[in-house]
Design a protein around this motif. Structure first.
Motif, PDB file in Angstrom:
ATOM      1  N   ALA A  83      66.039  19.944   7.445  1.00 21.78           N
ATOM      2  CA  ALA A  83      64.964  20.474   6.773  1.00 21.78           C
ATOM      3  C   ALA A  83      64.832  22.055   7.414  1.00 21.78           C
ATOM      4  O   ALA A  83      64.028  22.493   6.683  1.00 21.78           O
ATOM      5  CB  ALA A  83      63.772  19.861   6.731  1.00 21.78           C
ATOM      6  N   GLY A  84      65.587  22.446   8.207  1.00 20.29           N
ATOM      7  CA  GLY A  84      65.437  23.721   8.458  1.00 20.29           C
ATOM      8  C   GLY A  84      64.210  24.040   9.530  1.00 20.29           C
ATOM      9  O   GLY A  84      64.067  25.178   9.882  1.00 20.29           O
ATOM     10  N   GLY A  85      63.858  22.917  10.376  1.00 20.04           N
ATOM     11  CA  GLY A  85      62.647  23.108  11.338  1.00 20.04           C
ATOM     12  C   GLY A  85      63.287  22.836  12.783  1.00 20.04           C
ATOM     13  O   GLY A  85      64.609  22.888  12.889  1.00 20.04           O
ATOM     14  N   THR A  86      62.467  23.144  13.622  1.00 19.87           N
ATOM     15  CA  THR A  86      62.801  22.998  15.010  1.00 19.87           C
ATOM     16  C   THR A  86      62.952  21.533  15.474  1.00 19.87           C
ATOM     17  O   THR A  86      62.083  20.828  15.288  1.00 19.87           O
ATOM     18  CB  THR A  86      61.528  23.864  15.871  1.00 19.87           C
ATOM     19  OG1 THR A  86      61.847  24.990  15.539  1.00 19.87           O
ATOM     20  CG2 THR A  86      62.216  23.654  17.409  1.00 19.87           C
ATOM     21  N   SER A  87      64.034  21.067  15.937  1.00 23.75           N
ATOM     22  CA  SER A  87      64.511  19.840  16.185  1.00 23.75           C
ATOM     23  C   SER A  87      64.620  19.628  17.734  1.00 23.75           C
ATOM     24  O   SER A  87      65.652  19.850  18.247  1.00 23.75           O
ATOM     25  CB  SER A  87      65.544  19.186  15.493  1.00 23.75           C
ATOM     26  OG  SER A  87      65.952  17.963  15.774  1.00 23.75           O
ATOM     27  N   VAL A  88      63.398  19.235  18.541  1.00 24.36           N
ATOM     28  CA  VAL A  88      63.337  19.367  20.081  1.00 24.36           C
ATOM     29  C   VAL A  88      63.947  17.840  20.576  1.00 24.36           C
ATOM     30  O   VAL A  88      63.345  16.661  19.857  1.00 24.36           O
ATOM     31  CB  VAL A  88      62.129  19.618  20.557  1.00 24.36           C
ATOM     32  CG1 VAL A  88      61.991  19.562  22.104  1.00 24.36           C
ATOM     33  CG2 VAL A  88      61.453  20.690  19.822  1.00 24.36           C
ATOM     34  N   GLY A  89      64.931  17.836  21.479  1.00 23.77           N
ATOM     35  CA  GLY A  89      65.139  16.774  22.308  1.00 23.77           C
ATOM     36  C   GLY A  89      64.756  16.733  23.821  1.00 23.77           C
ATOM     37  O   GLY A  89      65.203  17.759  24.258  1.00 23.77           O
ATOM     38  N   LEU A  90      63.950  16.005  24.248  1.00 19.57           N
ATOM     39  CA  LEU A  90      63.876  15.789  25.678  1.00 19.57           C
ATOM     40  C   LEU A  90      64.204  14.373  26.210  1.00 19.57           C
ATOM     41  O   LEU A  90      63.928  13.505  26.167  1.00 19.57           O
ATOM     42  CB  LEU A  90      62.137  15.428  25.938  1.00 19.57           C
ATOM     43  CG  LEU A  90      61.167  16.659  25.125  1.00 19.57           C
ATOM     44  CD1 LEU A  90      59.870  16.373  25.642  1.00 19.57           C
ATOM     45  CD2 LEU A  90      61.663  17.857  25.561  1.00 19.57           C
ATOM     46  N   GLY A  91      65.558  15.017  26.879  1.00 19.72           N
ATOM     47  CA  GLY A  91      66.366  13.763  27.281  1.00 19.72           C
ATOM     48  C   GLY A  91      65.967  13.140  28.458  1.00 19.72           C
ATOM     49  O   GLY A  91      65.199  13.954  29.296  1.00 19.72           O
ATOM     50  N   ILE A  92      66.606  12.079  29.091  1.00 19.13           N
ATOM     51  CA  ILE A  92      66.420  11.620  30.341  1.00 19.13           C
ATOM     52  C   ILE A  92      67.599  10.901  30.993  1.00 19.13           C
ATOM     53  O   ILE A  92      68.724  10.398  30.315  1.00 19.13           O
ATOM     54  CB  ILE A  92      65.306  10.534  30.355  1.00 19.13           C
ATOM     55  CG1 ILE A  92      65.122   9.707  31.827  1.00 19.13           C
ATOM     56  CG2 ILE A  92      65.653   9.289  29.430  1.00 19.13           C
ATOM     57  CD1 ILE A  92      63.937  10.875  32.502  1.00 19.13           C
ATOM     58  N   GLU A  93      67.848  11.323  32.544  1.00 21.60           N
ATOM     59  CA  GLU A  93      69.056  10.913  32.964  1.00 21.60           C
ATOM     60  C   GLU A  93      68.824   9.340  33.252  1.00 21.60           C
ATOM     61  O   GLU A  93      67.913   8.814  33.657  1.00 21.60           O
ATOM     62  CB  GLU A  93      69.014  11.600  34.504  1.00 21.60           C
ATOM     63  CG  GLU A  93      70.097  11.095  35.380  1.00 21.60           C
ATOM     64  CD  GLU A  93      70.085  11.811  36.777  1.00 21.60           C
ATOM     65  OE1 GLU A  93      69.394  10.906  37.709  1.00 21.60           O
ATOM     66  OE2 GLU A  93      70.187  12.786  36.797  1.00 21.60           O
ATOM     67  N   LEU A  94      69.875   8.774  32.798  1.00 21.33           N
ATOM     68  CA  LEU A  94      69.757   7.145  32.905  1.00 21.33           C
ATOM     69  C   LEU A  94      71.190   6.699  33.307  1.00 21.33           C
ATOM     70  O   LEU A  94      71.885   7.367  33.091  1.00 21.33           O
ATOM     71  CB  LEU A  94      69.510   6.587  31.281  1.00 21.33           C
ATOM     72  CG  LEU A  94      68.188   6.716  30.501  1.00 21.33           C
ATOM     73  CD1 LEU A  94      68.156   6.225  29.288  1.00 21.33           C
ATOM     74  CD2 LEU A  94      67.046   6.285  31.517  1.00 21.33           C
ATOM     75  N   PRO A  95      71.148   5.537  34.038  1.00 19.58           N
ATOM     76  CA  PRO A  95      72.209   4.886  34.352  1.00 19.58           C
ATOM     77  C   PRO A  95      73.447   4.592  33.274  1.00 19.58           C
ATOM     78  O   PRO A  95      74.581   4.882  33.311  1.00 19.58           O
ATOM     79  CB  PRO A  95      71.830   3.427  34.809  1.00 19.58           C
ATOM     80  CG  PRO A  95      70.472   3.668  35.427  1.00 19.58           C
ATOM     81  CD  PRO A  95      70.046   4.427  34.385  1.00 19.58           C
ATOM     82  N   PHE A  96      72.966   4.290  31.950  1.00 22.09           N
ATOM     83  CA  PHE A  96      73.800   4.398  31.077  1.00 22.09           C
ATOM     84  C   PHE A  96      73.576   5.550  30.162  1.00 22.09           C
ATOM     85  O   PHE A  96      72.523   5.782  29.526  1.00 22.09           O
ATOM     86  CB  PHE A  96      73.496   3.067  30.098  1.00 22.09           C
ATOM     87  CG  PHE A  96      71.800   2.708  29.976  1.00 22.09           C
ATOM     88  CD1 PHE A  96      71.227   3.263  28.732  1.00 22.09           C
ATOM     89  CD2 PHE A  96      71.360   2.095  30.659  1.00 22.09           C
ATOM     90  CE1 PHE A  96      69.936   2.992  28.408  1.00 22.09           C
ATOM     91  CE2 PHE A  96      69.863   1.817  30.641  1.00 22.09           C
ATOM     92  CZ  PHE A  96      69.349   2.267  29.469  1.00 22.09           C
ATOM     93  N   GLU A  97      74.444   6.482  30.197  1.00 22.66           N
ATOM     94  CA  GLU A  97      74.487   7.738  29.528  1.00 22.66           C
ATOM     95  C   GLU A  97      74.283   7.662  28.207  1.00 22.66           C
ATOM     96  O   GLU A  97      75.215   6.974  27.421  1.00 22.66           O
ATOM     97  CB  GLU A  97      75.710   8.586  29.965  1.00 22.66           C
ATOM     98  CG  GLU A  97      75.478  10.051  29.559  1.00 22.66           C
ATOM     99  CD  GLU A  97      74.307  10.677  30.293  1.00 22.66           C
ATOM    100  OE1 GLU A  97      73.794  11.715  29.451  1.00 22.66           O
ATOM    101  OE2 GLU A  97      74.186  10.484  31.428  1.00 22.66           O
ATOM    102  N   GLN A  98      73.258   8.496  27.596  1.00 20.12           N
ATOM    103  CA  GLN A  98      73.097   8.462  26.119  1.00 20.12           C
ATOM    104  C   GLN A  98      73.519   9.735  25.472  1.00 20.12           C
ATOM    105  O   GLN A  98      74.294   9.822  24.531  1.00 20.12           O
ATOM    106  CB  GLN A  98      71.786   8.003  25.603  1.00 20.12           C
ATOM    107  CG  GLN A  98      71.123   6.822  26.072  1.00 20.12           C
ATOM    108  CD  GLN A  98      69.802   6.439  25.403  1.00 20.12           C
ATOM    109  OE1 GLN A  98      68.916   7.422  25.960  1.00 20.12           O
ATOM    110  NE2 GLN A  98      69.650   5.479  24.947  1.00 20.12           N
ATOM    111  N   GLY A  99      73.156  10.842  26.274  1.00 23.61           N
ATOM    112  CA  GLY A  99      73.381  11.944  25.734  1.00 23.61           C
ATOM    113  C   GLY A  99      72.777  12.617  24.665  1.00 23.61           C
ATOM    114  O   GLY A  99      71.923  11.625  23.935  1.00 23.61           O
TER     115      GLY A  99
END
Length: 249
Positions: free
Chosen positions: A123-139
């Protein structure tokens, strides 16, 4: 008295705001000690050093999000399949939030988080991701255009709350429940200014709501008006109206 290098040691030494005299005087300089690579390395695993890491995460998170503008956090399961109705709803919610003038904040992972980020991004908006360090890597999913990775859950959750004006909660697991009840607790105890929380998917959430009413509240562990801390909806337009009505921009 002389230093190991043969230079005389001063009787009085000022190191920033600290005054040292007599046997408290240190040899060498602060820069010398900073740049000296010799010595034990256990200090990187001590609590004072962890405090510095925690501080740096707050600084980076606050710095990245300070100019974000109005935003809504969208929570949901990382296991939501892309070909599911829940994923489609997440995309439509992300898109509708941008159309309403809001940035979208998620945990940055796959599943429902990816869906909301996808809708916001397309939609052309700001798309924020707040990631977290986990044993099973998601990325970080590919639809995030502003991402911050965290080591500590509590720093990440602070940013979810601090920079959001409302929450939309899609069906999810323990992480989603953690975020939901954290938000409900903060609102109930007035640790944050009241903001709307929408549970999307009445079939999924109705059992939890029944338990809150018939067990938690019935046994006096919470008040009936606590059920007013959130809304339920199955309709995207209604969910957007509910989560934005109290936080006009």
């Amino acid at each position: 008295m002389a230093s190991p290098e043969g230079a005389p040691v001063p009787e009085e030494q000022r190191l920033g705001p600290v005054l040292r005299r007599q046997d408290q005087v240190r040899t060498g300089t602060t820069d010398q000690r900073l740049l000296d690579s010799e010595g034990p390395s256990e200090w990187v695993h001590t609590d004072p050093w962890r405090v510095m890491r925690i501080q740096s995460e707050f600084v980076e998170g606050f710095g990245a999000l300070a100019e974000l503008g109005p935003a809504v956090s969208v929570f949901g399961s990382a296991r939501t399949p892309r070909d599911s109705q829940e994923y489609d709803a997440g995309v439509r919610i992300g898109r509708a939030l941008v159309d309403a003038g809001f940035a979208v904040i998620t945990g940055g992972g796959p599943g429902a988080m990816e869906a909301a980020n996808k809708g916001a991004n397309e939609a052309g908006g700001t798309s924020v991701g707040l990631g977290i360090e986990l044993p099973f890597e998601q990325g970080m999913n590919s639809y995030v255009n502003l991402g911050v990775d965290f080591r500590y859950f509590f720093v990440r959750k602070t940013c979810f709350v601090k920079y959001a004006r409302g929450f939309v909660v899609l069906p999810g697991g323990l992480g989603t429940l953690d975020e939901l009840f954290e938000a409900l607790t903060l609102v109930q105890t007035r640790k944050v200014t009241r903001f709307p929380i929408v549970l999307f998917g009445t079939a999924y959430w109705s059992g939890l709501v029944d338990w809150l009413r018939d067990t938690l509240i019935a046994e006096g562990k919470a008040s009936m008006h606590d059920l007013e801390l959130f809304h339920l909806s199955d309709d995207v337009d209604e969910a957007i109206a509910l989560v934005t009505k109290e936080v006009g921009i």
